[in-house]
Design a protein around this motif. Structure first.
Motif, PDB file in Angstrom:
ATOM      1  N   LEU A   1       0.843  -1.196   0.000  1.00 35.44           N
ATOM      2  CA  LEU A   1       0.000   0.000   0.000  1.00 35.44           C
ATOM      3  C   LEU A   1       0.877   1.245   0.000  1.00 35.44           C
ATOM      4  O   LEU A   1       1.951   1.250   0.589  1.00 35.44           O
ATOM      5  N   GLY A   2       0.384   2.301  -0.620  1.00 37.94           N
ATOM      6  CA  GLY A   2       1.108   3.568  -0.606  1.00 37.94           C
ATOM      7  C   GLY A   2       0.709   4.395  -1.803  1.00 37.94           C
ATOM      8  O   GLY A   2       0.186   3.871  -2.787  1.00 37.94           O
ATOM      9  N   PRO A   3       0.930   5.707  -1.731  1.00 37.63           N
ATOM     10  CA  PRO A   3       0.514   6.578  -2.824  1.00 37.63           C
ATOM     11  C   PRO A   3       1.314   6.338  -4.094  1.00 37.63           C
ATOM     12  O   PRO A   3       2.363   5.681  -4.062  1.00 37.63           O
ATOM     13  N   PRO A   4       0.829   6.868  -5.227  1.00 34.96           N
ATOM     14  CA  PRO A   4       1.606   6.757  -6.466  1.00 34.96           C
ATOM     15  C   PRO A   4       2.980   7.392  -6.267  1.00 34.96           C
ATOM     16  O   PRO A   4       3.113   8.366  -5.533  1.00 34.96           O
ATOM     17  N   GLY A   5       3.983   6.788  -6.886  1.00 38.45           N
ATOM     18  CA  GLY A   5       5.340   7.342  -6.800  1.00 38.45           C
ATOM     19  C   GLY A   5       6.098   6.958  -5.541  1.00 38.45           C
ATOM     20  O   GLY A   5       7.219   7.399  -5.321  1.00 38.45           O
ATOM     21  N   ALA A   6       5.480   6.120  -4.682  1.00 33.26           N
ATOM     22  CA  ALA A   6       6.113   5.766  -3.396  1.00 33.26           C
ATOM     23  C   ALA A   6       7.179   4.691  -3.546  1.00 33.26           C
ATOM     24  O   ALA A   6       7.928   4.427  -2.613  1.00 33.26           O
ATOM     25  N   GLY A   7       7.225   4.031  -4.712  1.00 32.40           N
ATOM     26  CA  GLY A   7       8.241   3.001  -4.937  1.00 32.40           C
ATOM     27  C   GLY A   7       7.722   1.575  -4.833  1.00 32.40           C
ATOM     28  O   GLY A   7       8.498   0.628  -4.770  1.00 32.40           O
ATOM     29  N   LYS A   8       6.395   1.413  -4.833  1.00 30.04           N
ATOM     30  CA  LYS A   8       5.815   0.070  -4.696  1.00 30.04           C
ATOM     31  C   LYS A   8       6.242  -0.847  -5.837  1.00 30.04           C
ATOM     32  O   LYS A   8       6.597  -1.997  -5.612  1.00 30.04           O
ATOM     33  N   GLY A   9       6.204  -0.339  -7.059  1.00 30.01           N
ATOM     34  CA  GLY A   9       6.564  -1.149  -8.230  1.00 30.01           C
ATOM     35  C   GLY A   9       8.002  -1.635  -8.171  1.00 30.01           C
ATOM     36  O   GLY A   9       8.292  -2.812  -8.428  1.00 30.01           O
ATOM     37  N   THR A  10       8.907  -0.737  -7.803  1.00 28.13           N
ATOM     38  CA  THR A  10      10.335  -1.079  -7.694  1.00 28.13           C
ATOM     39  C   THR A  10      10.535  -2.165  -6.640  1.00 28.13           C
ATOM     40  O   THR A  10      11.228  -3.163  -6.864  1.00 28.13           O
ATOM     41  N   GLN A  11       9.916  -1.980  -5.479  1.00 28.49           N
ATOM     42  CA  GLN A  11      10.087  -2.948  -4.389  1.00 28.49           C
ATOM     43  C   GLN A  11       9.400  -4.275  -4.706  1.00 28.49           C
ATOM     44  O   GLN A  11       9.905  -5.335  -4.340  1.00 28.49           O
ATOM     45  N   ALA A  12       8.267  -4.211  -5.407  1.00 29.25           N
ATOM     46  CA  ALA A  12       7.568  -5.452  -5.782  1.00 29.25           C
ATOM     47  C   ALA A  12       8.483  -6.327  -6.631  1.00 29.25           C
ATOM     48  O   ALA A  12       8.530  -7.549  -6.449  1.00 29.25           O
ATOM     49  N   GLN A  13       9.227  -5.713  -7.558  1.00 32.30           N
ATOM     50  CA  GLN A  13      10.145  -6.481  -8.411  1.00 32.30           C
ATOM     51  C   GLN A  13      11.201  -7.193  -7.571  1.00 32.30           C
ATOM     52  O   GLN A  13      11.556  -8.341  -7.836  1.00 32.30           O
ATOM     53  N   ARG A  14      11.701  -6.520  -6.550  1.00 30.83           N
ATOM     54  CA  ARG A  14      12.726  -7.123  -5.692  1.00 30.83           C
ATOM     55  C   ARG A  14      12.136  -8.253  -4.836  1.00 30.83           C
ATOM     56  O   ARG A  14      12.779  -9.274  -4.608  1.00 30.83           O
ATOM     57  N   ILE A  15      10.899  -8.063  -4.383  1.00 31.45           N
ATOM     58  CA  ILE A  15      10.232  -9.087  -3.563  1.00 31.45           C
ATOM     59  C   ILE A  15      10.004 -10.356  -4.389  1.00 31.45           C
ATOM     60  O   ILE A  15      10.273 -11.460  -3.920  1.00 31.45           O
ATOM     61  N   ILE A  16       9.522 -10.194  -5.630  1.00 30.15           N
ATOM     62  CA  ILE A  16       9.217 -11.387  -6.435  1.00 30.15           C
ATOM     63  C   ILE A  16      10.489 -12.157  -6.786  1.00 30.15           C
ATOM     64  O   ILE A  16      10.461 -13.380  -6.889  1.00 30.15           O
ATOM     65  N   GLN A  17      11.608 -11.439  -6.912  1.00 36.22           N
ATOM     66  CA  GLN A  17      12.877 -12.140  -7.186  1.00 36.22           C
ATOM     67  C   GLN A  17      13.354 -12.888  -5.941  1.00 36.22           C
ATOM     68  O   GLN A  17      13.752 -14.046  -6.019  1.00 36.22           O
ATOM     69  N   ARG A  18      13.281 -12.226  -4.799  1.00 38.57           N
ATOM     70  CA  ARG A  18      13.799 -12.838  -3.568  1.00 38.57           C
ATOM     71  C   ARG A  18      12.944 -14.019  -3.111  1.00 38.57           C
ATOM     72  O   ARG A  18      13.466 -15.049  -2.692  1.00 38.57           O
ATOM     73  N   TYR A  19      11.627 -13.858  -3.162  1.00 38.07           N
ATOM     74  CA  TYR A  19      10.736 -14.880  -2.598  1.00 38.07           C
ATOM     75  C   TYR A  19      10.106 -15.793  -3.658  1.00 38.07           C
ATOM     76  O   TYR A  19       9.365 -16.714  -3.314  1.00 38.07           O
ATOM     77  N   GLU A  20      10.400 -15.509  -4.925  1.00 42.21           N
ATOM     78  CA  GLU A  20       9.924 -16.340  -6.048  1.00 42.21           C
ATOM     79  C   GLU A  20       8.409 -16.515  -6.037  1.00 42.21           C
ATOM     80  O   GLU A  20       7.881 -17.630  -6.093  1.00 42.21           O
ATOM     81  N   ILE A  21       7.720 -15.396  -5.914  1.00 41.19           N
ATOM     82  CA  ILE A  21       6.258 -15.373  -6.014  1.00 41.19           C
ATOM     83  C   ILE A  21       5.888 -14.304  -7.041  1.00 41.19           C
ATOM     84  O   ILE A  21       6.646 -13.353  -7.226  1.00 41.19           O
ATOM     85  N   PRO A  22       4.755 -14.442  -7.732  1.00 43.99           N
ATOM     86  CA  PRO A  22       4.404 -13.458  -8.760  1.00 43.99           C
ATOM     87  C   PRO A  22       3.818 -12.167  -8.195  1.00 43.99           C
ATOM     88  O   PRO A  22       3.212 -12.173  -7.116  1.00 43.99           O
ATOM     89  N   GLN A  23       4.023 -11.092  -8.947  1.00 43.69           N
ATOM     90  CA  GLN A  23       3.363  -9.820  -8.642  1.00 43.69           C
ATOM     91  C   GLN A  23       2.055  -9.809  -9.427  1.00 43.69           C
ATOM     92  O   GLN A  23       2.057 -10.065 -10.633  1.00 43.69           O
ATOM     93  N   LEU A  24       0.957  -9.555  -8.754  1.00 43.82           N
ATOM     94  CA  LEU A  24      -0.333  -9.524  -9.428  1.00 43.82           C
ATOM     95  C   LEU A  24      -0.785  -8.079  -9.608  1.00 43.82           C
ATOM     96  O   LEU A  24      -1.048  -7.384  -8.630  1.00 43.82           O
ATOM     97  N   SER A  25      -0.841  -7.655 -10.863  1.00 36.71           N
ATOM     98  CA  SER A  25      -1.337  -6.320 -11.194  1.00 36.71           C
ATOM     99  C   SER A  25      -2.744  -6.494 -11.732  1.00 36.71           C
ATOM    100  O   SER A  25      -2.959  -7.241 -12.690  1.00 36.71           O
ATOM    101  N   THR A  26      -3.713  -5.810 -11.105  1.00 32.48           N
ATOM    102  CA  THR A  26      -5.104  -5.996 -11.533  1.00 32.48           C
ATOM    103  C   THR A  26      -5.295  -5.583 -12.993  1.00 32.48           C
ATOM    104  O   THR A  26      -6.043  -6.226 -13.718  1.00 32.48           O
ATOM    105  N   GLY A  27      -4.582  -4.532 -13.431  1.00 28.35           N
ATOM    106  CA  GLY A  27      -4.679  -4.106 -14.833  1.00 28.35           C
ATOM    107  C   GLY A  27      -4.211  -5.197 -15.783  1.00 28.35           C
ATOM    108  O   GLY A  27      -4.898  -5.528 -16.760  1.00 28.35           O
ATOM    109  N   ASP A  28      -3.051  -5.783 -15.474  1.00 27.46           N
ATOM    110  CA  ASP A  28      -2.501  -6.869 -16.313  1.00 27.46           C
ATOM    111  C   ASP A  28      -3.427  -8.081 -16.308  1.00 27.46           C
ATOM    112  O   ASP A  28      -3.664  -8.706 -17.342  1.00 27.46           O
ATOM    113  N   MET A  29      -3.942  -8.425 -15.113  1.00 28.25           N
ATOM    114  CA  MET A  29      -4.820  -9.595 -14.997  1.00 28.25           C
ATOM    115  C   MET A  29      -6.120  -9.388 -15.764  1.00 28.25           C
ATOM    116  O   MET A  29      -6.625 -10.306 -16.401  1.00 28.25           O
TER     117      MET A  29
END
Length: 198
Positions: free
Chosen positions: A6-34
């Motif tokens: 959670l956090g406002p636009p520009g807070a860095g969620k997308g950047t951190q999500a990429q690092r989380i999915i690499q470290r923990y090997e789980i997918p990032q779910l974007s509602t727009g993409d889905m």
């Protein structure tokens, strides 16, 4: 690990999500993409979403949660997932909770990015100036006035989501104004030590 950022636009969620999915090997779910994938695949819920969009209307929470429900049944999401940018409203958070409960699942951890909004506006303005100086097209989101409007929309609709998860003991605040690597370390510490996902 089922995680919400959670956090406002520009807070860095997308950047951190990429690092989380690499470290923990789980997918990032974007509602727009889905949503786009479900429409393209012609699934039952995708057809319903297509009909709503063709009518020029916003896709309902029920359809969005249905698309999330469909997506988390896929093999790569069995170990968990990261939701970034959803839920956006209290109604969506409640609907997500109900859907997961029906599947015998629940959210494990919610990371909230705490940021200085004025500093974010300055960051966006700098990014736009640097992009322009490099002779590249500036994203329309990188206009400070457009960005302020998005921040207001976030405050108006999404502000109630954090207390919903705080009451459930799932919310963990992170200082999103720290350097990117420091934010990553803070998130990893929360996930490994407080959310017990190591």
């Amino acid at each position: 690990m089922r995680l919400i950022l959670l956090g406002p636009p520009g807070a860095g969620k997308g950047t951190q999500a990429q690092r989380i999915i690499q470290r923990y090997e789980i997918p990032q779910l974007s509602t727009g993409d889905m949503l786009r994938a479900a429409v393209a695949a012609g699934t039952e819920i995708g057809k319903r979403a297509q009909a709503v969009m063709d009518a020029g209307q916003l896709v309902s929470d029920e359809i969005v949660v249905g698309i999330v429900a469909e997506r988390i049944e896929e093999a790569d999401a069995k170990r968990g997932f990261v939701l970034d940018g959803f839920p956006r409203t209290l109604a969506q958070a409640e609907a997500l909770d109900r859907m997961l409960d029906q599947k015998g699942l629940s959210i494990d951890c919610v990371i909230e990015f705490k940021v200085d909004e004025e500093a974010l506006v300055g960051r966006i303005a700098r990014r736009a100036a640097e992009t322009e100086a490099a002779g590249l097209p500036v994203r329309k989101d990188d206009n400070p006035e457009v960005f302020r409007k998005r921040l207001k929309e976030f405050r108006d609709s999404t502000a109630a989501v954090a207390p919903f998860y705080r009451e459930r003991g799932l919310l963990h605040a992170i200082d999103g104004m720290q350097p990117v690597d420091t934010v990553t370390q803070s998130i990893t510490r929360v996930l490994d030590e407080e959310c017990g996902v190591a």
